[in-house]
Design an enzyme around this catalytic site. Sequence first.
Site, PDB file in Angstrom:
ATOM      1  N   HIS A  80       0.883  -1.170   0.000  1.00  0.00           N
ATOM      2  CA  HIS A  80       0.000   0.000   0.000  1.00  0.00           C
ATOM      3  C   HIS A  80       0.925   1.227   0.000  1.00  0.00           C
ATOM      4  CE1 HIS A  80      -2.372  -2.951   2.399  1.00  0.00           C
ATOM      5  NE2 HIS A  80      -3.449  -2.344   1.968  1.00  0.00           N
TER       6      HIS A  80
ATOM      7  N   ASP B 242       2.444   1.850   3.307  1.00  0.00           N
ATOM      8  CA  ASP B 242       3.478   0.927   3.790  1.00  0.00           C
ATOM      9  C   ASP B 242       4.867   1.405   3.399  1.00  0.00           C
ATOM     10  OD1 ASP B 242       1.330  -0.758   4.434  1.00  0.00           O
ATOM     11  OD2 ASP B 242       1.470  -1.780   2.490  1.00  0.00           O
TER      12      ASP B 242
ATOM     13  N   GLU C 178     -11.019  -6.583  -4.162  1.00  0.00           N
ATOM     14  CA  GLU C 178     -10.843  -7.630  -3.148  1.00  0.00           C
ATOM     15  C   GLU C 178     -12.083  -7.695  -2.266  1.00  0.00           C
ATOM     16  OE1 GLU C 178      -7.012  -7.730  -1.239  1.00  0.00           O
ATOM     17  OE2 GLU C 178      -7.900  -8.449   0.629  1.00  0.00           O
TER      18      GLU C 178
HETATM   19  C1  XUL Z   1      -7.642  -6.354   4.657  1.00  0.00           C
HETATM   20  C2  XUL Z   1      -6.882  -6.807   3.478  1.00  0.00           C
HETATM   21  C3  XUL Z   1      -5.993  -5.810   2.848  1.00  0.00           C
HETATM   22  C4  XUL Z   1      -5.989  -5.858   1.360  1.00  0.00           C
HETATM   23  C5  XUL Z   1      -5.234  -4.750   0.706  1.00  0.00           C
HETATM   24  O1  XUL Z   1      -8.432  -7.327   5.232  1.00  0.00           O
HETATM   25  O2  XUL Z   1      -6.969  -7.945   3.087  1.00  0.00           O
HETATM   26  O3  XUL Z   1      -4.716  -5.993   3.347  1.00  0.00           O
HETATM   27  O4  XUL Z   1      -5.450  -7.070   0.905  1.00  0.00           O
HETATM   28  O5  XUL Z   1      -5.680  -3.504   1.083  1.00  0.00           O
HETATM   29 CO    CO Z   2      -6.075  -8.950   1.513  1.00  0.00          CO
END
Ligand code: XUL
Ligand code: CO
Length: 440
Positions: A102, A105, A233
């Site tokens: 991210h 990060d 996601e």
């Molecule tokens: C949170 C999660 C995140 C995503 C990326 O549950 O899985 O780490 O993968 O933002």
């Molecule tokens: Co994730």
Amino acid sequence: MADTVFSHIPALTFEGPSSDNPFAYRFYEADRVVMGKPLKEHLRFAVAYWHSLAMNGSDPFGGPTILRPWMAAGDPLAQARAKADAAFELFRVLDLPFFCFHDADIAPAGETLKETLGNLHTMADYLAEKMQSAKAKLLWGTANLFSHPRFMAGASTNPEPEVFAWSAATVKHCMDVTKQLGGSNYVLWGGREGYDTILNTDMKQELDHMGRFLTMVVDYKHKIGFDGQILIEPKPKEPTVHQYDFDCATVYGFLQRYGLQNEVRVNLEANHATLAGHTFEHEIATAGAFGILGSLDINRGDALLGWDTDQFPNELWTMTLSMYHVIKAGGLGKGGCNFDAKVRRQSFTPEDMVHAHVGGVDLCARAFLTAAKIIEDGRYDALLAERYANWQTPQAKAMVDGSMTLDAIAAKAEAAGINPQPRSGRQEQLENMMVRAIYG
Ligand code: XUL
Ligand code: CO
């Protein structure tokens, strides 16, 4: 370069299933050719920057237990550089082909939007430089649009237009950086895109804003010529009570509503699947059925806790069925297996980080090898095909190919005096077959 805490650990190698060396792979033989290509190209393992480099072990009941030198190495940008140095040392030790991050990060937030984006580009340049002499490539980049208090009511679904604008600027720059670093995918996890109470929520408006945001992301991808995949996601809850991207099926419906089903795929996470009341293999099979399988976030939950514990995986059964459905869906393509998993807060040594990845990598590799064997063996698929074999007749096909109507089928069925007989679903036989394939 300062000691990065991983520097003293030699790079892992493959030693085979009979090895007792905890610092070696027993199943992940990266160059072994399976189903026409090397294992490393099927699985495309990635290290998650957030859990492995940024997480400090704090939980709602206690402070940090994982104190790394880079967390206190001078000013915020110096810390970010020290963290990056450590990251590339970890990638060297694990010898995995990819990593994910991210924005938050890799780079510290500034006082203003401009300063924050400036830091992101400074650190992206630093990573680009490091990548020149390292093997690790970028599987995906993403934006953290959930940690800062400004995102407490969401990012693109926030009732405040300025937060929408801030999010748009952040994602634009994260996409630029992902392209700059040669990323294969750009991921959007709707961190707080959902709601805690319907009492303060206009769901239709929020969903429309989220749909428009994603459409602009796709347009921007084409505008800059980013040839990676855009991935959503799914997650059903946590942090909000109701997350809009509940599961794969919900995301598919959302993509269809906004006309994005051919532009966006899914990044499926094991612990998110179980939070949604599904198995990981269910989510992967769903994505396969819709043709939207993009990538995987590898981890597991704890059946007794019931929240997103993000543990490293160790269940061969579910992982083997998952890999079976990955292969059936045509493989991971530009996606991969990202370890969205964190060590427990008592596991604060650098060696713990290595053990965690060794276990996860070997589990996935072993699961993939078994899944490939099940497919090559063919007996399981033959039983499955047998279950649907009666659909091969022209009369049966005519009922579903669009040539017949409901009343035509009714008339034919009545005239023929059909009398369907039950047939066994053979669940136990199939389970025994799988147990044998997986555990020997
Ligand atoms: C949170 C999660 C995140 C995503 C990326 O549950 O899985 O780490 O993968 O933002
Ligand atoms: Co994730």
